[in-house]
Structure formats: C-alpha cells, structure tokens
Design a protein around this motif. Structure first.
Motif, PDB file in Angstrom:
ATOM      1  N   PHE A 119       0.798  -1.224   0.000  1.00  0.00           N
ATOM      2  CA  PHE A 119       0.000   0.000   0.000  1.00  0.00           C
ATOM      3  C   PHE A 119       0.835   1.281   0.000  1.00  0.00           C
ATOM      4  N   LEU A 120       2.054   1.231   0.502  1.00  0.00           N
ATOM      5  CA  LEU A 120       2.976   2.369   0.426  1.00  0.00           C
ATOM      6  C   LEU A 120       4.286   1.851  -0.185  1.00  0.00           C
ATOM      7  N   PRO A 121       4.281   1.556  -1.471  1.00  0.00           N
ATOM      8  CA  PRO A 121       5.403   0.804  -2.050  1.00  0.00           C
ATOM      9  C   PRO A 121       6.759   1.499  -1.933  1.00  0.00           C
ATOM     10  N   LEU A 122       6.855   2.773  -2.220  1.00  0.00           N
ATOM     11  CA  LEU A 122       8.156   3.437  -2.169  1.00  0.00           C
ATOM     12  C   LEU A 122       8.708   3.448  -0.749  1.00  0.00           C
ATOM     13  N   ILE A 123       7.904   3.877   0.195  1.00  0.00           N
ATOM     14  CA  ILE A 123       8.338   3.931   1.594  1.00  0.00           C
ATOM     15  C   ILE A 123       8.560   2.516   2.133  1.00  0.00           C
TER      16      ILE A 123
END
Length: 149
Positions: A59-63
């Motif tokens: 759901f928060l791929p980069l982080i």
C-alpha cells in the motif's frame, strides 16, 4: 499532401528516456517481487510481522520497500546465500547419489567389493594425488582407466 515520418516526431533523446523508464519499471517490479518473496521465506518474522511488512510494501510501495531494504536488507542477503548453499548441497548430494555405486556390496558395482566407495570418490582421490604431485599424469591416466573399466 505532405507526409511526415514518425522518426521526426520522436527524437533520439525521447527514445533513450522511454528506454530508461521501461528499465526502471522492470527494476521496480523485480525488487517488489524479490522483497515479497523474502518476506514469506523469512523464518525470523512471525505472522503479524509478515502481514505488517506486506501491507506496508503493497500500500505504500516506495516507503515500504526503502524501509524494508534499510531494516532487513542485510538479513535478506544472508537468506539468499543460505538458500543458494542449500540448493548447491542438494545438487551435490543428488550427483553423488546418482554417480555413486549402489550399496557397495561385492558384485554391485564396486570392483574390489570393499567398503562402499564410489568411483567418484576414487577419481577425486586420484585427481588430488595428481594435483599434489604424488603421481604423474601417466600414472593418473592408467589408474583412471583401471577404475573406469
């Protein structure tokens, strides 16, 4: 009527930019699948830990991916090495079993009937003796021919 070539509308620099974007997307998905597979094969994480990392990565791929690489990147590399060593050991055991003599009983493939040694072990010992200089190449070939007959 005037016809334009497509190459005029799409300069070389744009081609390089498109190739870079495609490469980065492929790299991103490779990294995402690598991390997801590492989450599932990690034995030191419990079920809730795996679920938390998975939710964060999806759901928060980069982080999520950056946090996972910072927090667990070194152990991820160690798990890769461990898995490669286990696969190598399994392949070596399979080859040893497939190339070895069955059972080591007299008449079951061992020419001298002694001790269950395989031809592979005998050849390895001969090669070791040759490498150390204890026997010459001619003696090695003669002994090898005797073993393989």
């Amino acid at each position: 009527m005037e016809t334009k070539l497509l190459a005029v509308d799409y300069p070389v620099l744009n081609i390089f930019w498109t190739m870079l974007e495609l490469f980065l997307w492929i790299l991103w998905f490779f990294l995402l699948f690598k991390i997801i597979s590492d989450i599932f094969r990690s034995h030191d994480l419990g079920g809730w830990g795996k679920a938390g990392w998975l939710v964060l990565v999806i759901f928060l791929p980069l982080i999520g991916i950056l946090a996972y690489l910072i927090a667990r990147g070194q152990s991820m590399g160690m798990r890769d090495v461990e898995q490669a060593q286990q696969a190598d050991a399994a392949v070596r055991a399979y080859i040893r079993n497939a190339a070895g003599t069955p059972g080591g009983t007299p008449g079951a493939g061992a020419p001298d009937g002694g001790g269950g040694r395989s031809h592979v072990e005998d050849l390895a010992r001969l090669a070791d003796l040759r490498d150390r200089g204890a026997i010459s190449d001619e003696e090695y070939q003669k002994a090898k021919d005797k073993l393989l007959v």
